[in-house]
Design an enzyme around this catalytic site. Structure first.
Site, PDB file in Angstrom:
ATOM      1  N   LYS A 201       0.840  -1.083  -0.154  1.00  0.00           N
ATOM      2  CA  LYS A 201       0.204   0.116   0.081  1.00  0.00           C
ATOM      3  C   LYS A 201       0.903   1.161   0.020  1.00  0.00           C
ATOM      4  O   LYS A 201       0.603   2.220  -0.798  1.00  0.00           O
ATOM      5  CB  LYS A 201      -0.875  -0.105   1.108  1.00  0.00           C
ATOM      6  CG  LYS A 201      -1.562   1.217   1.400  1.00  0.00           C
ATOM      7  CD  LYS A 201      -2.842   1.625   0.533  1.00  0.00           C
ATOM      8  CE  LYS A 201      -3.184   3.024   0.797  1.00  0.00           C
ATOM      9  NZ  LYS A 201      -4.664   3.229  -0.178  1.00  0.00           N
ATOM     10  N   CYS A 255      -3.885  10.580   1.098  1.00  0.00           N
ATOM     11  CA  CYS A 255      -3.266   9.211   0.870  1.00  0.00           C
ATOM     12  C   CYS A 255      -1.722   9.602   0.250  1.00  0.00           C
ATOM     13  O   CYS A 255      -0.744   9.085   0.970  1.00  0.00           O
ATOM     14  CB  CYS A 255      -3.875   8.497   0.064  1.00  0.00           C
ATOM     15  SG  CYS A 255      -5.752   8.370   0.417  1.00  0.00           S
TER      16      CYS A 255
HETATM   17  N1  SAJ Z   1      -1.839  14.559  -9.239  1.00  0.00           N
HETATM   18  C1  SAJ Z   1      -0.801  15.362 -10.022  1.00  0.00           C
HETATM   19  N2  SAJ Z   1      -0.373  14.847 -11.307  1.00  0.00           N
HETATM   20  C2  SAJ Z   1      -1.033  13.753 -11.781  1.00  0.00           C
HETATM   21  C3  SAJ Z   1      -1.906  12.863 -10.974  1.00  0.00           C
HETATM   22  C4  SAJ Z   1      -2.319  13.437  -9.710  1.00  0.00           C
HETATM   23  O1  SAJ Z   1      -0.379  16.360  -9.609  1.00  0.00           O
HETATM   24  O2  SAJ Z   1      -0.582  13.462 -12.827  1.00  0.00           O
HETATM   25  C5  SAJ Z   1      -2.122  15.037  -7.806  1.00  0.00           C
HETATM   26  C6  SAJ Z   1      -3.664  15.294  -7.818  1.00  0.00           C
HETATM   27  O3  SAJ Z   1      -4.061  16.612  -8.314  1.00  0.00           O
HETATM   28  C7  SAJ Z   1      -3.945  15.170  -6.202  1.00  0.00           C
HETATM   29  C8  SAJ Z   1      -2.898  14.139  -5.908  1.00  0.00           C
HETATM   30  O4  SAJ Z   1      -1.861  14.224  -6.884  1.00  0.00           O
HETATM   31  O5  SAJ Z   1      -3.623  16.414  -5.813  1.00  0.00           O
HETATM   32  C9  SAJ Z   1      -3.572  12.676  -5.649  1.00  0.00           C
HETATM   33  O6  SAJ Z   1      -4.416  12.629  -6.546  1.00  0.00           O
HETATM   34  P1  SAJ Z   1      -4.546  10.962  -7.531  1.00  0.00           P
HETATM   35  O7  SAJ Z   1      -5.842  11.165  -8.335  1.00  0.00           O
HETATM   36  O8  SAJ Z   1      -3.394  10.378  -7.804  1.00  0.00           O
HETATM   37  O9  SAJ Z   1      -4.824  10.187  -5.895  1.00  0.00           O
HETATM   38  P2  SAJ Z   1      -5.737   9.834  -4.556  1.00  0.00           P
HETATM   39  O10 SAJ Z   1      -5.065  10.462  -3.548  1.00  0.00           O
HETATM   40  O11 SAJ Z   1      -7.315  10.576  -5.094  1.00  0.00           O
HETATM   41  O12 SAJ Z   1      -6.019   8.347  -4.414  1.00  0.00           O
HETATM   42  C10 SAJ Z   1      -4.848   7.600  -4.411  1.00  0.00           C
HETATM   43  C11 SAJ Z   1      -4.935   6.372  -5.352  1.00  0.00           C
HETATM   44  N3  SAJ Z   1      -3.676   5.640  -5.316  1.00  0.00           N
HETATM   45  C12 SAJ Z   1      -2.895   5.542  -6.329  1.00  0.00           C
HETATM   46  O13 SAJ Z   1      -3.463   5.928  -7.656  1.00  0.00           O
HETATM   47  C13 SAJ Z   1      -1.631   4.680  -6.283  1.00  0.00           C
HETATM   48  C14 SAJ Z   1      -5.940   5.527  -4.898  1.00  0.00           C
HETATM   49  O14 SAJ Z   1      -5.933   4.047  -5.673  1.00  0.00           O
HETATM   50  C15 SAJ Z   1      -5.730   5.092  -3.402  1.00  0.00           C
HETATM   51  O15 SAJ Z   1      -6.796   4.107  -2.992  1.00  0.00           O
HETATM   52  C16 SAJ Z   1      -5.698   6.313  -2.290  1.00  0.00           C
HETATM   53  O16 SAJ Z   1      -4.764   7.236  -3.054  1.00  0.00           O
HETATM   54  C17 SAJ Z   1      -5.703   5.832  -1.259  1.00  0.00           C
HETATM   55  O17 SAJ Z   1      -6.550   5.629  -0.291  1.00  0.00           O
HETATM   56  O18 SAJ Z   1      -4.570   5.626  -0.787  1.00  0.00           O
END
Ligand code: SAJ
Length: 401
Positions: A201, A255
């Site tokens: 995780k 997360c």
């Molecule tokens: N972000 C960027 N650039 C990108 C992708 C995301 O700057 O190319 C930023 C987003 O704007 C945001 C942050 O990253 O601020 C996180 O967003 P996210 O969509 O990547 O993830 P979360 O936090 O909504 O959910 C994550 C997921 N983990 C992964 O994709 C590895 C989800 O599957 C997990 O279950 C969740 O964390 C968790 O509960 O841990």
């Protein structure tokens, strides 16, 4: 069969409801009386598409009940938060408190599963705690770790369709936990041990954080080099083995911006890249705030009056209403620290905010001299590019593909 959930939050409640929908009796426990009361009335206290009707039906059918006290059950799940304490150290006190609460209700043959994001070794620690307090249960309990991996906003689909990694403290525990998840998971179930499952995780979210840090670092380099980072990434990604993520105003949510620290706290000397990625992503938000402040100063020097600045977006990522650990919110607070006037704050996904007065998207866009895009919400992508304004597109609203 009775399944008991300790923690009815963003993950506990949807999971409890999905299990209850399978015709299993689910007993949910939460320390918050308001949460317990809301659920027992068939309502929900969080925003998640489809969850309201699901909970309403499960409660109405009598399969889902909430309470402030645990009961005897066959499967016990710990789904409570693991926040920070001190300087980025994981705080497993909620996991421990929930384990202690359920301790008197455990009986031989039960399965005890932790889903909360946890530092490596937590499941073994909780097993040791249980057997210290209830030595007669040693060898008669199945104890495992199985992290949730669902994306907020798509939880009900992902709970069923995502693969799960399941690690017991011994093989029998792994098998027993897998039996439970087979009840409602249609994705594949992958067996491992508890320590690997815990690390898995943390690894998933750290991997994403490191990759975003690479994109954010590129954006800083490109800003200095006079190169459009969005075009650059698009071109580099044409390579068959390159897949760079998108830069933004920082990394938020509860997360990805949190979990890497769990590795760094326990293995500081070995996790230099992971720690550095966290720092780069945090720095990116600070850098955006500085860029906005500089643009405001330049405008004032050039035009002899203070500019009106629109701050576009408060949520932690596009098209959601979740503001927790949001870089956009941090930037907004930072630039508005010294003066409150001359700003228009825009967040189309929430009706109002307790601190910031919100302005409508079109109104703010029309009136502002400087427009800083902090989140790539779909409403912003519909706006036409304006050469007559100072445009600071940190979120790639106009370039993201
Ligand atoms: N972000 C960027 N650039 C990108 C992708 C995301 O700057 O190319 C930023 C987003 O704007 C945001 C942050 O990253 O601020 C996180 O967003 P996210 O969509 O990547 O993830 P979360 O936090 O909504 O959910 C994550 C997921 N983990 C992964 O994709 C590895 C989800 O599957 C997990 O279950 C969740 O964390 C968790 O509960 O841990």
């Amino acid at each position: 069969m009775v399944v008991q959930f300790l923690g009815l939050g963003y993950i506990g409640l949807p999971t409890a409801a999905v299990v209850a929908r399978k015709g299993v009796h689910v007993h949910g426990v939460d320390v918050n009386a308001h949460v317990v009361d809301t659920i027992n009335r068939g309502l929900i206290h969080i925003v998640e598409p489809g969850l309201d009707t699901l909970v309403r039906d499960c409660v109405a059918d009598g399969y889902l009940k909430a309470s402030d006290t645990p009961v005897e059950a066959d499967v016990h799940l710990i789904v409570v938060p693991t926040p920070f304490k001190g300087v980025h150290e994981p705080d497993i006190s909620f996991v421990e408190a929930a384990t202690r609460r359920v301790l008197p209700f455990l009986k031989g043959g039960d399965t005890f599963i932790i889903e909360s994001t946890s530092p490596v070794g937590t499941t073994e620690q909780m097993a040791a705690l249980i057997f210290r307090e209830r030595p007669e249960l040693e060898g008669h309990l199945y104890i495992a770790y199985c992290p949730e991996r669902v994306l907020p906003g798509n939880v009900l689909h992902e709970l069923v369709h995502n693969d799960r990694v399941i690690g017991g403290i011994d093989e029998a525990s792994t098998e027993k936990a897998m039996e439970f998840y087979r009840l409602f998971v249609e994705g594949e179930l992958h067996a491992t041990n508890a320590r690997t499952a815990e690390m898995c995780k943390l690894t998933e979210n750290s991997s994403r954080d490191v990759q975003i840090a690479f994109a954010n670092e590129l954006s800083l380099i490109c800003d200095r080099a006079g190169i459009n980072v969005w075009d650059l990434i698009k071109l580099a990604n044409k390579h068959p083995r390159v897949n760079i993520l998108q830069p933004g105003s920082g990394v938020g949510g509860h997360c990805i911006a949190v979990d890497p620290w769990f590795i760094v706290a326990d293995y500081p000397r070995e996790s230099r890249l992971i720690g550095m990625a966290r720092e780069i992503n945090n720095y990116k938000s600070f850098w955006c705030a500085e860029k906005i402040k500089n643009a405001m100063l330049e405008f004032e020097l050039r035009h002899g009056r203070k500019p009106l600045t629109a701050l576009m977006g408060l949520a932690f990522k596009p098209d959601i209403d979740d503001l927790r650990e949001s870089p956009a919110k941090y930037i907004t607070q930072k630039v508005m620290q010294s003066e409150q006037d001359n700003f228009l704050v825009v967040e189309p996904n929430i009706p109002e905010h307790s601190v910031f007065k919100l302005t409508d998207v079109d109104d703010a866009y029309e009136r502002a001299d400087i427009v800083a895009f902090l989140v790539a919400h779909k409403e912003f992508k519909l706006l036409p590019w304006r050469d007559d304004k100072v445009m600071l597109d940190f979120a790639g609203v106009f370039r993201r593909h």
